[in-house]
Design a protein around this motif. Structure first.
Motif, PDB file in Angstrom:
ATOM      1  N   LYS A 141      34.528  41.823  31.901  1.00 35.57           N
ATOM      2  CA  LYS A 141      35.424  40.916  32.612  1.00 35.57           C
ATOM      3  C   LYS A 141      34.729  39.583  32.905  1.00 35.57           C
ATOM      4  CE  LYS A 141      38.078  44.676  34.694  1.00 35.57           C
ATOM      5  NZ  LYS A 141      38.552  45.299  35.950  1.00 35.57           N
ATOM      6  N   HIS A 142      35.445  38.485  32.658  1.00 38.56           N
ATOM      7  CA  HIS A 142      34.868  37.148  32.805  1.00 38.56           C
ATOM      8  C   HIS A 142      35.231  36.472  34.119  1.00 38.56           C
ATOM      9  CE1 HIS A 142      34.819  37.829  28.424  1.00 38.56           C
ATOM     10  NE2 HIS A 142      33.774  37.022  28.416  1.00 38.56           N
ATOM     11  N   TRP A 143      36.343  36.855  34.750  1.00 40.66           N
ATOM     12  CA  TRP A 143      36.844  36.154  35.935  1.00 40.66           C
ATOM     13  C   TRP A 143      36.551  36.938  37.208  1.00 40.66           C
ATOM     14  CZ3 TRP A 143      39.173  31.357  35.848  1.00 40.66           C
ATOM     15  CH2 TRP A 143      39.599  30.879  34.608  1.00 40.66           C
ATOM     16  N   ILE A 144      36.231  36.220  38.281  1.00 40.20           N
ATOM     17  CA  ILE A 144      36.142  36.802  39.622  1.00 40.20           C
ATOM     18  C   ILE A 144      37.267  36.203  40.461  1.00 40.20           C
ATOM     19  CG2 ILE A 144      34.738  37.196  41.670  1.00 40.20           C
ATOM     20  CD1 ILE A 144      32.278  36.587  40.034  1.00 40.20           C
ATOM     21  N   ARG A 145      37.989  37.057  41.162  1.00 46.00           N
ATOM     22  CA  ARG A 145      39.057  36.598  42.053  1.00 46.00           C
ATOM     23  C   ARG A 145      38.567  36.641  43.494  1.00 46.00           C
ATOM     24  NH1 ARG A 145      42.903  38.496  45.566  1.00 46.00           N
ATOM     25  NH2 ARG A 145      44.900  37.361  45.588  1.00 46.00           N
ATOM     26  N   ALA A 277      47.907  26.105  35.882  1.00 41.94           N
ATOM     27  CA  ALA A 277      46.880  27.022  36.375  1.00 41.94           C
ATOM     28  C   ALA A 277      47.433  28.440  36.419  1.00 41.94           C
ATOM     29  CB  ALA A 277      46.399  26.584  37.755  1.00 41.94           C
ATOM     30  N   PRO A 278      47.660  29.049  35.262  1.00 36.86           N
ATOM     31  CA  PRO A 278      48.189  30.415  35.248  1.00 36.86           C
ATOM     32  C   PRO A 278      47.169  31.407  35.794  1.00 36.86           C
ATOM     33  CG  PRO A 278      47.522  29.758  33.047  1.00 36.86           C
ATOM     34  CD  PRO A 278      47.426  28.529  33.901  1.00 36.86           C
ATOM     35  N   GLU A 279      47.660  32.498  36.313  1.00 36.08           N
ATOM     36  CA  GLU A 279      46.768  33.539  36.805  1.00 36.08           C
ATOM     37  C   GLU A 279      46.017  34.154  35.630  1.00 36.08           C
ATOM     38  OE1 GLU A 279      47.002  37.648  39.484  1.00 36.08           O
ATOM     39  OE2 GLU A 279      48.766  36.388  39.169  1.00 36.08           O
ATOM     40  N   PRO A 280      44.693  34.280  35.713  1.00 32.69           N
ATOM     41  CA  PRO A 280      43.937  34.883  34.614  1.00 32.69           C
ATOM     42  C   PRO A 280      44.401  36.311  34.344  1.00 32.69           C
ATOM     43  CG  PRO A 280      42.470  33.756  36.143  1.00 32.69           C
ATOM     44  CD  PRO A 280      43.810  33.807  36.800  1.00 32.69           C
ATOM     45  N   PRO A 281      44.225  36.802  33.121  1.00 30.05           N
ATOM     46  CA  PRO A 281      44.653  38.163  32.785  1.00 30.05           C
ATOM     47  C   PRO A 281      44.002  39.195  33.701  1.00 30.05           C
ATOM     48  CG  PRO A 281      44.045  36.942  30.804  1.00 30.05           C
ATOM     49  CD  PRO A 281      43.618  36.105  31.965  1.00 30.05           C
ATOM     50  N   ALA A 282      44.803  40.129  34.177  1.00 33.92           N
ATOM     51  CA  ALA A 282      44.287  41.147  35.093  1.00 33.92           C
ATOM     52  C   ALA A 282      43.173  41.960  34.441  1.00 33.92           C
ATOM     53  CB  ALA A 282      45.426  42.058  35.538  1.00 33.92           C
ATOM     54  N   GLY A 283      43.305  42.215  33.139  1.00 29.29           N
ATOM     55  CA  GLY A 283      42.295  43.009  32.453  1.00 29.29           C
ATOM     56  C   GLY A 283      40.976  42.299  32.263  1.00 29.29           C
ATOM     57  N   ASP A 284      40.952  40.984  32.529  1.00 25.91           N
ATOM     58  CA  ASP A 284      39.727  40.201  32.375  1.00 25.91           C
ATOM     59  C   ASP A 284      39.232  39.696  33.730  1.00 25.91           C
ATOM     60  OD1 ASP A 284      37.678  39.100  30.833  1.00 25.91           O
ATOM     61  OD2 ASP A 284      38.730  37.189  30.561  1.00 25.91           O
TER      62      ASP A 284
END
Length: 312
Positions: A141-145, A277-284
């Motif tokens: 996974k590349h993104w942190i929320r 600014a779409p929400e990043p994919p949940a799987g990533d």
């Protein structure tokens, strides 16, 4: 004083400064929002300082987006550059490329394999796209929320202030800083990046500003003031430059902390620019709360504060 307190306050000040400072209105020739330009009124040269700032504040309320370019330094904690576009029509949205150039934050980022990341802002959360080295450690996974409500719990009173400002502030924060201070003076006229501007300046009490410009409870404000005092944050100077339509072109904020001086310089242009600014994919995407739990840390404890710094 615990270093975690400094990092909490640093996180709050930095994020609020970078994001809510994404102001206002177009510089000359930028082809900005018609609504923003139409609301501006008379020339900054002929208005009193307070009248000029009120006109600038009114103009920015009608703007929807802008490009922002900034540099920020916070003592030994970090120095960074940010460049991108933000919108505020329906909550804060947009994208910035943030590059950490010095301090402990840059060292932390280097351990993750990069000193640069993409920051994406949505009304309820901040997302950070990290490098491939981080992804290998996070199951690909590349993104942190970072949910704003979660940051509020992590940061105590300073976190509550951060959440309030991220969700409720308008992008003309530097103008509001001076208006709220009651200490505004006209410095003179200057040319900024080819634009004729009028320079205004003043001094702001940070804790008093939080009282005037937030919806925090009395207890939260008291806690925030205590954290600011412990971190050595008292007053800061604010300088802004308005063009001949009373629109913000440049803003500089400076102050001191226990870890050293902090300063930010920001430039604004291209108002009305399209922002997506779409929400990043949940799987990533990995949620910051889950990262803390995987490390055996409890959200809301003092030990978690250092993690919130990467959201700056």
């Amino acid at each position: 004083m615990k270093s975690t307190t400094v990092r909490r306050v640093a996180c709050s000040i930095t994020v609020v400064t970078v994001l809510s400072g994404a102001a206002a209105c177009d510089s000359s020739g930028s082809g900005g929002s018609g609504r923003g330009a139409g609301a501006s009124g008379g020339s900054a040269t002929h208005l009193s300082p307070v009248a000029a700032l009120r006109s600038a504040e009114k103009s920015t309320d009608g703007a929807d987006s802008a490009r922002v370019e900034s540099t920020t330094t916070m003592g030994s904690v970090m120095s960074m550059k940010a460049d991108g576009a933000l919108g505020w029509h329906d909550g804060l949205t947009g994208n910035l490329v943030i590059t950490y150039t010095g301090g402990t934050m840059a060292a932390t980022m280097r351990q993750l394999g990069t000193t640069s990341m993409q920051a994406r802002y949505r009304p309820d959360a901040y997302y950070a796209r990290m490098g491939e080295q981080f992804a290998r450690r996070a199951g690909g996974k590349h993104w942190i929320r970072y949910g704003y409500k979660d940051l509020a719990r992590l940061g105590g009173s300073s976190g509550a202030y951060l959440q309030d400002q991220m969700q409720n502030t308008t992008p003309n924060q530097s103008v509001k800083l001076l208006l709220a201070s009651g200490d505004v003076k006209k410095v003179g006229t200057e040319r900024v990046r080819g634009v004729d501007t009028t320079h205004y300046a003043g001094t702001v009490d940070v804790a008093d500003l939080a009282r005037k410009n937030s919806d925090l409870s009395a207890g939260q404000l008291a806690g925030l003031k205590k954290q600011l005092t412990q971190a050595g944050v008292g007053t800061e100077t604010v300088d802004i430059w308005l063009n001949d339509k009373n629109l913000l072109v440049k803003a500089v904020e400076k102050g001191t902390m226990a870890t050293g001086e902090y300063a930010q310089t920001a430039y604004y242009s291209d108002y009305g620019v399209k922002v997506s600014a779409p929400e990043p994919p949940a799987g990533d995407t990995e949620d910051f709360k889950d990262l803390l739990k995987n490390q055996g840390l409890t959200p809301g404890s003092g030990d978690t504060a250092s993690g919130s710094g990467s959201s700056s």
